[in-house]
Design an enzyme around this catalytic site. Structure first.
Site, mmCIF file in Angstrom:
data_model
loop_
_atom_site.group_PDB
_atom_site.id
_atom_site.type_symbol
_atom_site.label_atom_id
_atom_site.label_comp_id
_atom_site.label_asym_id
_atom_site.label_seq_id
_atom_site.Cartn_x
_atom_site.Cartn_y
_atom_site.Cartn_z
ATOM 1 N N LYS A 10 3.285 -11.088 -14.584
ATOM 2 C CA LYS A 10 2.276 -10.346 -14.769
ATOM 3 C C LYS A 10 1.929 -9.439 -13.290
ATOM 4 C CE LYS A 10 -1.783 -9.795 -13.990
ATOM 5 N NZ LYS A 10 -2.413 -8.188 -13.234
ATOM 6 N N GLU B 118 -1.354 -4.004 -11.698
ATOM 7 C CA GLU B 118 -1.826 -3.215 -12.976
ATOM 8 C C GLU B 118 -1.655 -2.034 -12.513
ATOM 9 O OE1 GLU B 118 -4.297 -6.066 -12.049
ATOM 10 O OE2 GLU B 118 -5.875 -5.235 -12.316
ATOM 11 N N CYS C 242 -0.482 -7.509 4.087
ATOM 12 C CA CYS C 242 -1.099 -9.245 4.256
ATOM 13 C C CYS C 242 -0.900 -9.313 6.365
ATOM 14 C CB CYS C 242 -0.384 -10.061 3.468
ATOM 15 S SG CYS C 242 1.122 -10.693 3.836
HETATM 16 P P1 NAD Z 1 -6.374 -8.631 -5.983
HETATM 17 O O1 NAD Z 1 -6.383 -10.071 -5.919
HETATM 18 O O2 NAD Z 1 -7.206 -7.611 -6.046
HETATM 19 O O3 NAD Z 1 -4.855 -8.622 -6.712
HETATM 20 C C1 NAD Z 1 -3.795 -9.447 -7.107
HETATM 21 C C2 NAD Z 1 -4.074 -9.572 -8.860
HETATM 22 O O4 NAD Z 1 -4.567 -10.197 -8.863
HETATM 23 C C3 NAD Z 1 -3.762 -8.171 -9.561
HETATM 24 O O5 NAD Z 1 -2.662 -9.138 -10.305
HETATM 25 C C4 NAD Z 1 -5.007 -8.511 -10.437
HETATM 26 O O6 NAD Z 1 -4.658 -7.737 -11.491
HETATM 27 C C5 NAD Z 1 -5.421 -9.820 -10.346
HETATM 28 N N1 NAD Z 1 -6.905 -9.981 -10.126
HETATM 29 C C6 NAD Z 1 -7.777 -9.565 -8.867
HETATM 30 N N2 NAD Z 1 -9.210 -9.578 -9.300
HETATM 31 C C7 NAD Z 1 -8.935 -10.744 -9.899
HETATM 32 C C8 NAD Z 1 -9.800 -11.127 -10.584
HETATM 33 N N3 NAD Z 1 -11.030 -11.192 -10.265
HETATM 34 N N4 NAD Z 1 -10.125 -12.114 -11.026
HETATM 35 C C9 NAD Z 1 -8.962 -12.690 -11.528
HETATM 36 N N5 NAD Z 1 -7.536 -11.968 -11.386
HETATM 37 C C10 NAD Z 1 -7.394 -10.712 -10.358
HETATM 38 O O7 NAD Z 1 -5.284 -8.492 -4.928
HETATM 39 P P2 NAD Z 1 -4.618 -6.622 -4.185
HETATM 40 O O8 NAD Z 1 -5.456 -5.281 -4.147
HETATM 41 O O9 NAD Z 1 -3.776 -6.108 -5.095
HETATM 42 O O10 NAD Z 1 -3.591 -7.241 -3.062
HETATM 43 C C11 NAD Z 1 -4.304 -6.728 -2.027
HETATM 44 C C12 NAD Z 1 -4.424 -8.677 -1.602
HETATM 45 O O11 NAD Z 1 -3.812 -9.122 -1.326
HETATM 46 C C13 NAD Z 1 -4.986 -8.670 0.086
HETATM 47 O O12 NAD Z 1 -5.909 -9.230 -0.191
HETATM 48 C C14 NAD Z 1 -3.994 -8.976 0.580
HETATM 49 O O13 NAD Z 1 -4.019 -9.545 1.809
HETATM 50 C C15 NAD Z 1 -3.359 -9.626 -0.378
HETATM 51 N N6 NAD Z 1 -2.231 -10.449 -0.045
HETATM 52 C C16 NAD Z 1 -1.205 -11.540 0.550
HETATM 53 C C17 NAD Z 1 -0.199 -11.818 0.759
HETATM 54 C C18 NAD Z 1 0.013 -13.196 1.102
HETATM 55 O O14 NAD Z 1 1.937 -13.440 1.351
HETATM 56 N N7 NAD Z 1 -1.070 -13.913 2.170
HETATM 57 C C19 NAD Z 1 1.008 -10.612 0.024
HETATM 58 C C20 NAD Z 1 0.472 -9.299 -0.081
HETATM 59 C C21 NAD Z 1 -0.959 -8.860 -0.163
#
Ligand code: NAD
Length: 519
Positions: free
Chosen positions: A196, A199, A304
């Site tokens: 997945k 989006e 990140c």
């Molecule tokens: P996000 O958590 O909003 O989204 C990630 C995924 O989770 C998406 O596919 C989304 O559809 C889903 N999602 C979003 N909110 C959700 C919820 N409340 N319940 C269930 N599913 C949900 O993250 P983002 O904004 O796409 O990415 C940025 C974040 O990712 C930052 O916090 C960054 O630090 C982190 N990140 C971490 C790493 C790492 O390796 N540690 C790498 C890249 C990004």
């Protein structure tokens, strides 16, 4: 082979095989080897972050579509797990070649949907490609263990075997690299995979799926669904899914870790960060300031591993004005424009959030030395741009320090000694990455040993490990116990089977039942 692109869609680099030809192309699902239009009545607009124009629509897959995707993974599993490891390796060898040939095409999709500069988008693909290349060494990575003659006529050996259907949930900031941390590693071990993508940026994953199919991955070995919460809950709850790889925010990651674990799945969750760069006064000033600026503002801070917090130690405090000068010189523009150093943030909401966090710094007594909130980018007035911003006089109790900003904002703290700097870093709940800048080996060694962070750079601002190692963020930046890619990734996607085998010569046949626990 370069994929044919549709001349009918407004953004010609959208691959025709993945999108329909309406004015706002719809992203397809990938189910059982076919790119299919969703029957959903719930769709999410995809925007170009540099203009906020709608460039496509992604469906929230229906329950029936998601069920069909898992069923396809499940059907494909037995044959794929039984396919020789050498044949699976061949698919990956062809895949790495196709990714190389289409690297620029994938990067263009990333820039269009995510906003980062083209050069940075190529880096996004390249770092994912390295994981695919490493996965090609699966024939050694999957070796089990043996112990001959553990007792008379008895040998002991173990196999690393696939789990079954695994799933991945990806964030928006690395549309190619992070999906490539997931399905190639899982699949080369013999698992099938339900992906997945975020989006907001599904295009790169769709193209990567097409290339995998062209590499010879059998139908059903990779399926792709789209959506948000419902799709995530579906993955966490489905009894046929054995493991979940998640990368994204803490809010989502902690929820998915808890819900997936409750349903008996393995879950690995890479989450948010607050990465500190400790600048010692003996550091090479020129290198350090350039590295700090690059790592804080590159990709508009939406990494990140962005070095979003600087701790200037002792005399290094005096370097602040020069840091500001260098940050001022960065060029903010749409990611596909020549010379752009950083592009826009992903959404207007992300921009608003970042600006509010900058405001909070002012309100709580910090000083804004460089303010990117009011930036206007000519020709892209509707884009989600924030220019490089530097906040100084920051204290650990301030909101702009406690929250992950995820924008082009560097917060600057000061410390009198290395010990004080280490304490600040260790008191912060996140443990993703950190860097120290120094020319003193003993200082570097002390920092590396005492700092409680999973990935440490010594004069390296973004120490993302290469794929023969693993991505080892720790504390609040990670949930689970086996990390992404490298040996840890292989462990995550496999389970051990241990075989104790006895072959006696005929005259050594037991004469009576052995009722005592063997010793
Ligand atoms: P996000 O958590 O909003 O989204 C990630 C995924 O989770 C998406 O596919 C989304 O559809 C889903 N999602 C979003 N909110 C959700 C919820 N409340 N319940 C269930 N599913 C949900 O993250 P983002 O904004 O796409 O990415 C940025 C974040 O990712 C930052 O916090 C960054 O630090 C982190 N990140 C971490 C790493 C790492 O390796 N540690 C790498 C890249 C990004």
């Amino acid at each position: 082979r370069i994929l044919q692109v549709s001349s009918k869609v407004s953004f010609t680099w959208y691959p025709a095989s993945c999108f329909s030809s309406s004015s706002a192309p719809t992203v397809k699902l990938f189910i059982d080897g076919k790119f299919v239009e969703s029957k959903s009545d719930k769709w999410i607009d995809i925007h170009n972050p540099a203009t906020n124009e709608v460039i496509g629509r992604v469906p929230q897959a229906t329950k029936a579509e998601m069920d069909a995707a898992v069923a396809s993974c499940k059907r494909a599993f037995t044959a794929w797990a039984d396919t020789s490891v050498l044949s699976r390796q061949q698919v990956l060898l062809r895949y790495q070649q196709l990714i190389k040939e289409n690297l620029k095409e994938i990067a263009r999709l990333i820039t269009l949907e995510q906003g980062k500069t083209l050069a940075d988008a190529e880096g996004d693909v390249f770092r994912g490609l390295q994981v695919v290349e490493h996965a090609c060494s699966v024939t050694s990575l999957l070796l089990g263990e043996t112990m001959p003659s553990i007792t008379k006529d008895m040998d002991l050996y173990s196999y690393r075997l696939p789990l079954g259907v695994c799933a991945g949930i990806a964030p928006f900031n690395f549309p190619a690299m992070i999906p490539l941390w997931m399905f190639p590693m899982a699949m080369v071990c013999g698992n099938t995979f339900l992906m997945k993508p975020s989006e907001r940026v599904p295009g790169a994953t769709m193209l990567l799926a097409k290339l995998l199919q062209d590499s010879g991955a059998p139908d059903g070995t990779l399926n792709i669904i789209h959506g948000q919460h419902e799709a995530v809950n579906f993955i966490c709850d489905h009894p046929d899914i054995r493991a979940i790889s998640f990368v994204g925010s803490n809010q989502a990651g902690e929820y998915i870790f808890e819900r997936g674990s409750r349903h008996g799945k393995r879950v690995q969750a890479n989450m948010g960060a607050k990465n500190h760069g400790v600048v010692m006064p003996d550091a090479n000033k020129e290198n350090t300031l350039n590295q700090l600026v690059g790592a804080a503002f590159g990709a508009a801070g939406q990494r990140c591993m962005a070095l979003s917090t600087a701790i200037l130690v002792g005399e290094a405090k005096k370097w602040l004005p020069e840091l500001v000068e260098r940050a001022k010189n960065l060029r903010v523009n749409a990611g596909d424009q020549p010379g752009a150093d950083l592009g826009p943030l992903i959404t207007p909401k992300a921009k608003e959030r970042v600006c509010n966090l900058i405001d909070s710094g002012t309100k709580e007594g910090a000083s804004i030395l460089l303010d990117g909130r009011k930036i206007k980018v000519k020709g892209y007035e509707n884009g989600n741009f924030v220019g490089p911003t530097i906040i100084s006089n920051v204290k650990p109790n301030m909101t702009c320090y406690k929250e992950e900003i995820f924008g082009p904002v560097l917060v600057v703290l000061e410390a009198d000694t290395l010990d004080e700097a280490i304490k600040i870093v260790n008191d912060n709940p996140y443990g993703n990455g950190t860097a120290i800048f120094t020319t003193n080996g003993a200082t570097a060694r002390k920092y590396s040993h005492l700092v409680d962070v999973g990935q440490v750079g010594v004069n390296v601002p973004i120490p993302v490990p290469l794929p023969m190692f693993s991505f080892t963020g720790s504390r609040s930046s990670f949930r689970g116990d086996t990390n992404f890619y490298g040996k840890q990734g292989i462990y995550f996607y496999t389970q051990l089977k241990t075989i104790t085998s006895q072959w006696k010569e005929e005259d050594a046949t037991l004469s009576s039942p052995a009722v005592v626990m063997p010793t």
